[in-house]
Write a protein that holds these residues in place. Sequence first.
Motif, mmCIF file in Angstrom:
data_model
loop_
_atom_site.group_PDB
_atom_site.id
_atom_site.type_symbol
_atom_site.label_atom_id
_atom_site.label_comp_id
_atom_site.label_asym_id
_atom_site.label_seq_id
_atom_site.Cartn_x
_atom_site.Cartn_y
_atom_site.Cartn_z
ATOM 1 N N ILE A 110 35.384 40.165 30.857
ATOM 2 C CA ILE A 110 36.703 40.200 31.512
ATOM 3 C C ILE A 110 37.656 41.141 30.775
ATOM 4 C CG2 ILE A 110 38.753 38.841 32.122
ATOM 5 C CD1 ILE A 110 36.801 36.580 32.904
ATOM 6 N N SER A 113 36.354 44.689 31.253
ATOM 7 C CA SER A 113 36.571 45.134 32.635
ATOM 8 C C SER A 113 38.024 45.512 32.887
ATOM 9 C CB SER A 113 36.145 44.039 33.615
ATOM 10 O OG SER A 113 34.762 43.815 33.508
ATOM 11 N N GLU A 114 38.945 44.752 32.326
ATOM 12 C CA GLU A 114 40.377 45.077 32.472
ATOM 13 C C GLU A 114 40.694 46.422 31.850
ATOM 14 O OE1 GLU A 114 42.157 41.625 30.695
ATOM 15 O OE2 GLU A 114 42.003 40.452 32.561
ATOM 16 N N PHE A 117 39.157 49.191 34.030
ATOM 17 C CA PHE A 117 39.937 49.348 35.261
ATOM 18 C C PHE A 117 41.180 50.204 35.015
ATOM 19 C CE2 PHE A 117 42.919 47.958 38.563
ATOM 20 C CZ PHE A 117 42.152 48.261 39.673
ATOM 21 N N ASP A 123 37.956 53.161 41.420
ATOM 22 C CA ASP A 123 37.184 52.001 41.867
ATOM 23 C C ASP A 123 38.116 50.806 42.000
ATOM 24 O OD1 ASP A 123 34.515 53.056 41.952
ATOM 25 O OD2 ASP A 123 34.537 53.091 39.767
ATOM 26 N N GLY A 124 37.955 50.054 43.082
ATOM 27 C CA GLY A 124 38.788 48.881 43.310
ATOM 28 C C GLY A 124 38.389 47.692 42.457
ATOM 29 N N ASP A 125 37.200 47.724 41.897
ATOM 30 C CA ASP A 125 36.747 46.656 41.010
ATOM 31 C C ASP A 125 35.764 47.257 40.002
ATOM 32 O OD1 ASP A 125 34.036 46.709 41.978
ATOM 33 O OD2 ASP A 125 34.608 45.416 43.634
ATOM 34 N N VAL A 126 35.282 46.431 39.127
ATOM 35 C CA VAL A 126 34.333 46.911 38.121
ATOM 36 C C VAL A 126 33.013 46.142 38.213
ATOM 37 C CG1 VAL A 126 36.004 47.859 36.489
ATOM 38 C CG2 VAL A 126 35.440 45.436 36.406
ATOM 39 N N SER A 127 32.653 45.768 39.430
ATOM 40 C CA SER A 127 31.403 45.031 39.618
ATOM 41 C C SER A 127 30.179 45.893 39.304
ATOM 42 C CB SER A 127 31.310 44.481 41.043
ATOM 43 O OG SER A 127 31.345 45.542 41.983
ATOM 44 N N TYR A 128 30.363 47.177 39.108
ATOM 45 C CA TYR A 128 29.262 48.064 38.733
ATOM 46 C C TYR A 128 28.851 47.872 37.272
ATOM 47 C CZ TYR A 128 33.087 50.868 36.850
ATOM 48 O OH TYR A 128 34.199 51.293 36.169
#
Length: 155
Positions: A110, A113-114, A117, A123-128
């Motif tokens: 988390i 990822s923040e 980002f 990218d709208g998220d970091v699910s990659y």
Amino acid sequence: AICMDGKLFTGQHQKAGEFGHMILKPEGKQCYCGKKGCADAYCAGSVLLQNGAENLDTFMSQLGTDQERDAVWQQYLDNLAILISNIRMFFDTDIILGGAVGGYLSSHMIPLSEKVFRYNLFDGDVSYLKNCSYQKEASAVGVAKYFFETLIDQV
């Protein structure tokens, strides 16, 4: 490493995927390769180990107990986030986090990822971002798997 269509991509001179020696900070810290500012000088596990005074297990288990250690960790995550963002912009694909520190990142995804980002607004998220399957020796397992699959293909 770079995998394309299920195969290891090595490039013309077998240097493809050597992200640790991309310049992260021009004229930055000296890297063992001789250049300055390589990602390895900022994102290798050794960066966290206070010149070898402790091991990675000890460092990670004591996060949250000392402000200096926590500051080192936050700076490490920030540098890693910059590297991840650059790799993402170049390849636009999933990124699997491995290496010595990669096995410890699952509980820190988390905050990482923040940070990622903030550096990558495309990218709208970091699910990659994905964690490696092996906490230890992920590189060795990956190499063994590559050669095992090559051997099986020959049989």
